[in-house]
Design a protein around this motif. Structure first.
Motif, PDB file in Angstrom:
ATOM      1  N   UNK A 102       0.732  -1.177   0.010  1.00 14.13           N
ATOM      2  CA  UNK A 102       0.023  -0.150  -0.032  1.00 14.13           C
ATOM      3  C   UNK A 102       0.814   1.290   0.075  1.00 14.13           C
ATOM      4  N   UNK A 103       1.695   1.230   0.476  1.00 16.09           N
ATOM      5  CA  UNK A 103       2.881   2.230   0.864  1.00 16.09           C
ATOM      6  C   UNK A 103       3.757   2.433  -0.415  1.00 16.09           C
ATOM      7  N   UNK A 104       3.904   1.469  -1.249  1.00 15.82           N
ATOM      8  CA  UNK A 104       4.362   1.659  -2.396  1.00 15.82           C
ATOM      9  C   UNK A 104       3.658   2.510  -3.438  1.00 15.82           C
ATOM     10  N   UNK A 105       2.141   2.417  -3.475  1.00 11.73           N
ATOM     11  CA  UNK A 105       1.481   3.008  -4.065  1.00 11.73           C
ATOM     12  C   UNK A 105       0.859   4.259  -3.586  1.00 11.73           C
ATOM     13  N   UNK A 106       0.693   4.169  -2.351  1.00 16.15           N
ATOM     14  CA  UNK A 106      -0.072   5.488  -1.552  1.00 16.15           C
ATOM     15  C   UNK A 106       0.824   6.890  -1.547  1.00 16.15           C
ATOM     16  N   UNK A 107       2.195   6.937  -1.360  1.00 15.84           N
ATOM     17  CA  UNK A 107       2.704   8.142  -1.252  1.00 15.84           C
ATOM     18  C   UNK A 107       2.944   8.988  -2.524  1.00 15.84           C
ATOM     19  N   UNK A 108       3.383   8.012  -3.680  1.00 22.46           N
ATOM     20  CA  UNK A 108       3.530   8.836  -4.932  1.00 22.46           C
ATOM     21  C   UNK A 108       2.018   9.290  -5.559  1.00 22.46           C
ATOM     22  N   UNK A 109       0.951   8.456  -5.173  1.00 25.80           N
ATOM     23  CA  UNK A 109      -0.115   8.815  -5.523  1.00 25.80           C
ATOM     24  C   UNK A 109      -0.609  10.017  -4.655  1.00 25.80           C
ATOM     25  N   UNK A 110      -0.419  10.011  -3.325  1.00 24.49           N
ATOM     26  CA  UNK A 110      -0.766  11.029  -2.574  1.00 24.49           C
ATOM     27  C   UNK A 110       0.090  12.435  -2.951  1.00 24.49           C
ATOM     28  N   UNK A 111       1.263  12.363  -3.291  1.00 27.46           N
ATOM     29  CA  UNK A 111       1.835  13.581  -3.791  1.00 27.46           C
ATOM     30  C   UNK A 111       1.260  13.999  -5.153  1.00 27.46           C
ATOM     31  N   UNK A 130       7.423  11.433  -2.500  1.00 24.43           N
ATOM     32  CA  UNK A 130       6.626  10.298  -2.448  1.00 24.43           C
ATOM     33  C   UNK A 130       7.353   9.080  -3.135  1.00 24.43           C
ATOM     34  N   UNK A 131       8.302   9.263  -4.258  1.00 20.83           N
ATOM     35  CA  UNK A 131       9.045   8.331  -4.813  1.00 20.83           C
ATOM     36  C   UNK A 131       9.874   7.765  -3.667  1.00 20.83           C
ATOM     37  N   UNK A 132      10.476   8.419  -2.946  1.00 19.66           N
ATOM     38  CA  UNK A 132      11.316   7.860  -1.950  1.00 19.66           C
ATOM     39  C   UNK A 132      10.579   6.895  -1.038  1.00 19.66           C
ATOM     40  N   UNK A 133       9.563   7.422  -0.552  1.00 21.25           N
ATOM     41  CA  UNK A 133       8.763   6.786   0.447  1.00 21.25           C
ATOM     42  C   UNK A 133       8.233   5.564  -0.337  1.00 21.25           C
ATOM     43  N   UNK A 134       7.756   5.364  -1.682  1.00 24.95           N
ATOM     44  CA  UNK A 134       7.271   4.373  -2.257  1.00 24.95           C
ATOM     45  C   UNK A 134       8.238   3.318  -2.376  1.00 24.95           C
ATOM     46  N   UNK A 135       9.559   3.973  -2.918  1.00 21.00           N
ATOM     47  CA  UNK A 135      10.532   2.936  -3.186  1.00 21.00           C
ATOM     48  C   UNK A 135      10.999   2.011  -1.767  1.00 21.00           C
ATOM     49  N   UNK A 136      11.139   2.991  -0.707  1.00 21.06           N
ATOM     50  CA  UNK A 136      11.193   1.907   0.675  1.00 21.06           C
ATOM     51  C   UNK A 136      10.175   1.082   0.694  1.00 21.06           C
ATOM     52  N   UNK A 137       8.877   1.247   0.573  1.00 21.17           N
ATOM     53  CA  UNK A 137       7.812   0.652   0.919  1.00 21.17           C
ATOM     54  C   UNK A 137       7.890  -0.619  -0.115  1.00 21.17           C
ATOM     55  N   UNK A 138       8.483  -0.606  -1.258  1.00 16.92           N
ATOM     56  CA  UNK A 138       8.494  -1.586  -2.136  1.00 16.92           C
ATOM     57  C   UNK A 138       9.579  -2.577  -1.828  1.00 16.92           C
ATOM     58  N   UNK A 190      17.407   1.154   0.442  1.00 21.65           N
ATOM     59  CA  UNK A 190      17.527  -0.263   0.574  1.00 21.65           C
ATOM     60  C   UNK A 190      17.654  -0.437   2.113  1.00 21.65           C
ATOM     61  N   UNK A 191      18.546   0.390   2.904  1.00 20.94           N
ATOM     62  CA  UNK A 191      18.701   0.194   4.163  1.00 20.94           C
ATOM     63  C   UNK A 191      17.578   0.697   4.934  1.00 20.94           C
ATOM     64  N   UNK A 192      16.638   1.669   4.693  1.00 23.21           N
ATOM     65  CA  UNK A 192      15.582   1.955   5.382  1.00 23.21           C
ATOM     66  C   UNK A 192      14.664   0.979   5.211  1.00 23.21           C
ATOM     67  N   UNK A 193      14.422   0.189   3.909  1.00 20.99           N
ATOM     68  CA  UNK A 193      13.485  -0.977   3.684  1.00 20.99           C
ATOM     69  C   UNK A 193      13.754  -2.008   4.761  1.00 20.99           C
ATOM     70  N   UNK A 194      15.052  -2.508   5.028  1.00 19.45           N
ATOM     71  CA  UNK A 194      15.460  -3.542   5.946  1.00 19.45           C
ATOM     72  C   UNK A 194      14.930  -3.228   7.111  1.00 19.45           C
ATOM     73  N   UNK A 195      15.496  -1.946   7.509  1.00 17.02           N
ATOM     74  CA  UNK A 195      15.188  -1.512   8.964  1.00 17.02           C
ATOM     75  C   UNK A 195      13.542  -1.450   9.314  1.00 17.02           C
ATOM     76  N   UNK A 196      12.745  -0.957   8.621  1.00 13.63           N
ATOM     77  CA  UNK A 196      11.280  -0.718   8.597  1.00 13.63           C
ATOM     78  C   UNK A 196      10.533  -2.030   8.255  1.00 13.63           C
ATOM     79  N   UNK A 197      11.098  -2.938   7.249  1.00  8.34           N
ATOM     80  CA  UNK A 197      10.335  -4.138   6.950  1.00  8.34           C
ATOM     81  C   UNK A 197      10.603  -5.319   8.255  1.00  8.34           C
ATOM     82  N   UNK A 198      11.405  -5.142   8.861  1.00 10.22           N
ATOM     83  CA  UNK A 198      11.717  -6.026   9.900  1.00 10.22           C
ATOM     84  C   UNK A 198      11.025  -5.675  11.100  1.00 10.22           C
TER      85      UNK A 198
END
Length: 392
Positions: free
Chosen positions: A153-162, A254-262, A312-320
């Motif tokens: 959802x956060x892959x889609x949401x932030x870019x769509x929101x902006x 939005x692109x940064x947030x979506x990338x991290x979420x993906x 990539x580091x942000x994704x590992x951090x939040x994803x886990x």
């Protein structure tokens, strides 16, 4: 999906309903949260301090309401009906933000509605945990796959929101969020199960319900709070920092947030699959270490390409931490899924309280760059505390 490939389980209707609801509610939340600081700054026209204060007041109210609702939900009533009520409040909150630009109204009525609405997600995960326990499903992967829907959802949401906010206005964006919450309410009413629970004694002390007497629960709560303080300070400040200091386009946030979420999706699915072999403590320490690298990188590298690579580091951090952290609380507090999940969620809310105060004060007094030095320091403290919590 990874779980289906590795277990051979077939997708049933209830399982699919949990996935759909978590995805839709995630999209609706991801439309509102990433743009909130821009909304308050540009539409409501308040200074950075008042932006941070809004996050703080919202989080304080959310903690009290969610704790009260969690205690009731663990003792009695249909948890599904509570989730439906929270979704209804989310619709009202989105409509208020769509048509109101008065700061005090948003800070009072908006915060009240949001504090109830934000309880929906922890209650949804608590219901999912209870359903998984009753139906003999593999709890870790069930929760991880469900949490992956939020990341999707956060892959889609932030870019769509902006895109919606910058091209069509915030009113359109909030109205779409309200429509998604309303649709979620309907799916919940007709598709999610009512799971019987073992009632908790009415006179049980709050400290016993919350698990606060357990040293490991306390340490995990502190560590989790600091993790989310770092993350929230980044989310609040980054859209403003991107345009004000770095001179990069607004849509990049939005692109940064979506990338991290993906990137979070494979991280959390792999974490759910390997957690039994590696252990929750070791996996969480690895996640926080990735967070330290991420926040240190934000201090050093400011190009578009570098910021994208750091995700990539942000994704590992939040994803886990988002998936395993919640399960760690639940395992430390057996039989109290609602309270454990809410304690995890309240660590997020407490992190938001600290983040709102710190980000607003630092950005207004010393500029956006100071925010990232503070985040990096907090992440190092978090790493130390996480190593002190026992594995389960």
């Amino acid at each position: 999906m990874l779980w289906l490939l590795t277990t051979g389980r077939r997708l049933n209707g209830v399982y699919l309903a949990f996935m759909v609801v978590s995805f839709m509610m995630g999209v609706a939340g991801a439309l509102q949260a990433p743009t909130l600081s821009l909304f308050l700054s540009r539409e409501v026209e308040v200074r950075p301090f008042w932006v941070g204060l809004f996050y703080t007041v919202n989080a304080i109210a959310g903690i009290g309401v969610s704790l009260w609702l969690a205690r009731r939900s663990d003792r009695q009533g249909d948890r599904r009906k509570l989730i439906m009520f929270c979704c209804l409040m989310a619709v009202g909150n989105a409509l208020l933000f769509a048509f109101n630009r008065h700061y005090l109204t948003l800070l009072t009525c908006g915060v009240l509605l949001a504090s109830v609405a934000n309880t929906a997600m922890p209650q949804l995960f608590a219901l999912a945990r209870e359903y998984a326990d009753r139906s003999a499903r593999e709890v870790v992967m069930f929760s991880s796959v469900m949490r992956a829907q939020l990341s999707l959802a956060w892959v889609i949401g932030p870019p769509l929101a902006f895109m919606l906010a910058l091209n069509y206005g915030f009113t359109t964006m909030f109205l779409i969020a309200a429509g998604i919450f309303a649709t979620s309410l309907v799916v919940i009413a007709f598709s999610l199960p009512a799971v019987e629970r073992i009632p908790q004694p009415a006179d049980m002390p709050l400290t016993e319900v919350s698990g606060w007497k357990d040293r490991n629960v306390r340490l995990l709560f502190i560590a989790s709070t600091l993790m989310w303080t770092c993350n929230t300070m980044y989310i609040i400040d980054m859209p403003l920092w991107i345009s004000a200091d770095l001179g990069l386009p607004d849509k990049l946030a939005g692109i940064l947030m979506g990338t991290a979420a993906g990137l979070e999706i494979p991280a959390m699915l792999l974490a759910g699959y390997y957690v039994k072999r590696i252990g929750k403590r070791r996996m969480m320490v690895t996640a926080v270490a990735a967070g330290v690298l991420f926040y240190a990188g934000l201090i050093l590298f400011h190009t578009r390409e570098a910021l994208l690579l750091l995700q990539l580091f942000n994704a590992v951090f939040i994803g886990i931490i988002a998936g395993i952290g919640m399960l760690w609380f639940q395992d430390l507090m057996p039989g109290r899924a609602g309270s454990a999940t809410t304690l995890f969620t309240n660590s997020i809310s407490t992190g938001v309280i600290l983040a709102g105060v710190m980000q607003g004060a630092l950005a207004e007094s010393f500029g956006h760059y100071a925010v990232y030095w503070a985040i990096a320091g907090l992440s190092l403290i978090t790493l130390f505390i996480t190593t002190r919590v026992k594995d389960v």
